[in-house]
Design a protein around this motif. Sequence first.
Motif, short mmCIF file in Angstrom:
data_model
loop_
_atom_site.label_atom_id
_atom_site.label_comp_id
_atom_site.label_asym_id
_atom_site.label_seq_id
_atom_site.Cartn_x
_atom_site.Cartn_y
_atom_site.Cartn_z
N GLN A 276 2.57 17.78 -1.07
CA GLN A 276 2.08 17.09 0.00
C GLN A 276 3.05 16.83 0.85
O GLN A 276 4.19 16.21 0.57
CB GLN A 276 1.16 15.98 -0.67
CG GLN A 276 0.61 15.01 0.51
CD GLN A 276 -0.42 13.83 -0.21
OE1 GLN A 276 -0.72 13.93 -1.38
NE2 GLN A 276 -0.57 12.85 0.54
N GLY A 277 2.97 16.69 2.29
CA GLY A 277 3.62 15.99 3.14
C GLY A 277 3.32 14.76 3.45
O GLY A 277 3.20 13.94 2.06
N GLY A 278 3.89 13.95 4.26
CA GLY A 278 3.67 12.51 4.41
C GLY A 278 2.34 11.92 4.31
O GLY A 278 1.48 12.57 4.74
N VAL A 279 2.22 10.85 3.54
CA VAL A 279 1.12 10.26 3.32
C VAL A 279 0.36 9.29 4.47
O VAL A 279 1.39 8.71 5.01
CB VAL A 279 1.20 9.08 2.30
CG1 VAL A 279 -0.29 8.31 1.89
CG2 VAL A 279 1.59 9.83 1.04
N GLN A 280 -0.39 9.59 5.18
CA GLN A 280 -1.13 9.02 6.53
C GLN A 280 -1.58 7.50 5.98
O GLN A 280 -2.62 7.77 5.13
CB GLN A 280 -2.06 9.87 7.08
CG GLN A 280 -2.58 9.24 8.44
CD GLN A 280 -3.54 10.30 9.07
OE1 GLN A 280 -3.95 11.25 8.40
NE2 GLN A 280 -4.09 10.06 10.31
N MET A 281 -1.19 6.62 6.63
CA MET A 281 -1.80 5.23 6.33
C MET A 281 -2.03 4.60 7.81
O MET A 281 -1.65 4.93 8.54
CB MET A 281 -0.55 4.45 5.74
CG MET A 281 -0.21 4.72 4.25
SD MET A 281 1.19 3.61 3.65
CE MET A 281 0.30 2.13 3.65
N HIS A 282 -3.26 3.96 7.54
CA HIS A 282 -3.94 3.35 8.66
C HIS A 282 -3.48 1.64 8.79
O HIS A 282 -3.62 1.09 7.48
CB HIS A 282 -5.32 3.58 8.77
CG HIS A 282 -5.30 4.96 9.45
ND1 HIS A 282 -6.18 5.67 8.38
CD2 HIS A 282 -5.27 5.59 10.22
CE1 HIS A 282 -6.06 7.21 8.88
NE2 HIS A 282 -5.76 7.16 10.05
N ALA B 156 0.90 -1.12 -0.05
CA ALA B 156 0.00 0.00 -0.07
C ALA B 156 0.85 1.29 0.15
O ALA B 156 0.65 2.38 -0.60
CB ALA B 156 -1.09 0.03 1.24
N ALA B 157 2.04 1.34 0.79
CA ALA B 157 2.80 2.56 0.65
C ALA B 157 3.50 2.68 -0.69
O ALA B 157 3.73 3.82 -1.18
CB ALA B 157 3.97 2.00 1.95
N LYS B 158 3.68 1.61 -1.38
CA LYS B 158 4.13 1.78 -2.74
C LYS B 158 3.21 2.39 -3.55
O LYS B 158 3.55 3.49 -4.40
CB LYS B 158 4.72 0.52 -3.38
CG LYS B 158 5.06 0.27 -4.53
CD LYS B 158 5.57 -1.04 -4.97
CE LYS B 158 4.45 -1.92 -5.43
NZ LYS B 158 4.66 -3.14 -6.00
N GLU B 159 1.93 2.01 -3.43
CA GLU B 159 0.93 2.61 -4.17
C GLU B 159 0.67 4.29 -3.80
O GLU B 159 0.57 4.84 -4.64
CB GLU B 159 -0.34 2.01 -4.25
CG GLU B 159 -0.43 0.83 -4.68
CD GLU B 159 -0.25 0.52 -6.24
OE1 GLU B 159 -0.79 1.43 -6.95
OE2 GLU B 159 0.61 -0.39 -6.63
N ALA B 160 0.78 4.28 -2.67
CA ALA B 160 0.71 5.82 -1.78
C ALA B 160 1.89 6.74 -2.42
O ALA B 160 1.68 7.86 -2.82
CB ALA B 160 0.58 5.70 -0.42
N LEU B 161 3.00 6.20 -2.52
CA LEU B 161 4.08 7.01 -2.95
C LEU B 161 4.11 7.24 -4.36
O LEU B 161 4.10 8.34 -4.91
CB LEU B 161 5.53 6.10 -2.98
CG LEU B 161 5.93 5.97 -1.38
CD1 LEU B 161 7.35 5.49 -1.37
CD2 LEU B 161 6.43 7.44 -1.12
N TRP B 162 3.55 6.29 -5.23
CA TRP B 162 2.98 6.69 -6.74
C TRP B 162 1.98 7.84 -6.85
O TRP B 162 2.27 8.80 -7.63
CB TRP B 162 2.61 5.45 -7.40
CG TRP B 162 2.34 5.52 -9.08
CD1 TRP B 162 3.42 5.40 -9.69
CD2 TRP B 162 1.23 5.92 -9.46
NE1 TRP B 162 2.67 5.57 -10.99
CE2 TRP B 162 1.29 6.07 -10.61
CE3 TRP B 162 -0.29 6.18 -8.99
CZ2 TRP B 162 0.31 6.44 -11.73
CZ3 TRP B 162 -1.00 6.51 -9.88
CH2 TRP B 162 -0.93 6.74 -11.16
#
Length: 112
Positions: free
Chosen positions: A32-38, A14-20
Motif C-alpha cells: 500500500q502507498g501512503g495512508v490518506q488521513m483527513h 491516528a497516524a501511529k495506528e494507521a502505520l500499524w
Amino acid sequence: MSTTEAEYMAVAEAAKEALWLKGLVKELGLNQGGVQMHCDNQSAIYLAKNQVYHARTKHINVRFHKIRELIVTGDIVLEKVHTSENAADILTKLVITAKFKHCLDLVNVSSL
C-alpha cells in the motif's frame, strides 16, 4: 491546550495506528502507498506539515512530532476534510436528521 494542539496530537495518534495497520496489511502480502488521513482543523494540518519550530507548541511531547517525518516520507498523506463531508461528526456533534443520514452515506451504512 488549544484546539489546534489537541487536533495535532489526535492526528499523531491516528497516524501511529494507521502505520500499524499498514504493517499488518504488508504482512498479508498487500503493498500500500501512503495512508490518506483527513483532519478538519486547518491549523493542525499546517503545524504537521511545517517543519519550523513553533514556540507556542514547545510543550507538546516530542513523540507527537513524528507525524512531520511521516508526512515528509510519504507514509502519511494528510488532507483537509470539509465539515459537510466529515463522517466523524455523527459521533462527536449534535446533528440534524439530514446531516445524520448524510454521515451514514459517507460511512456506507444504508438505512432501511
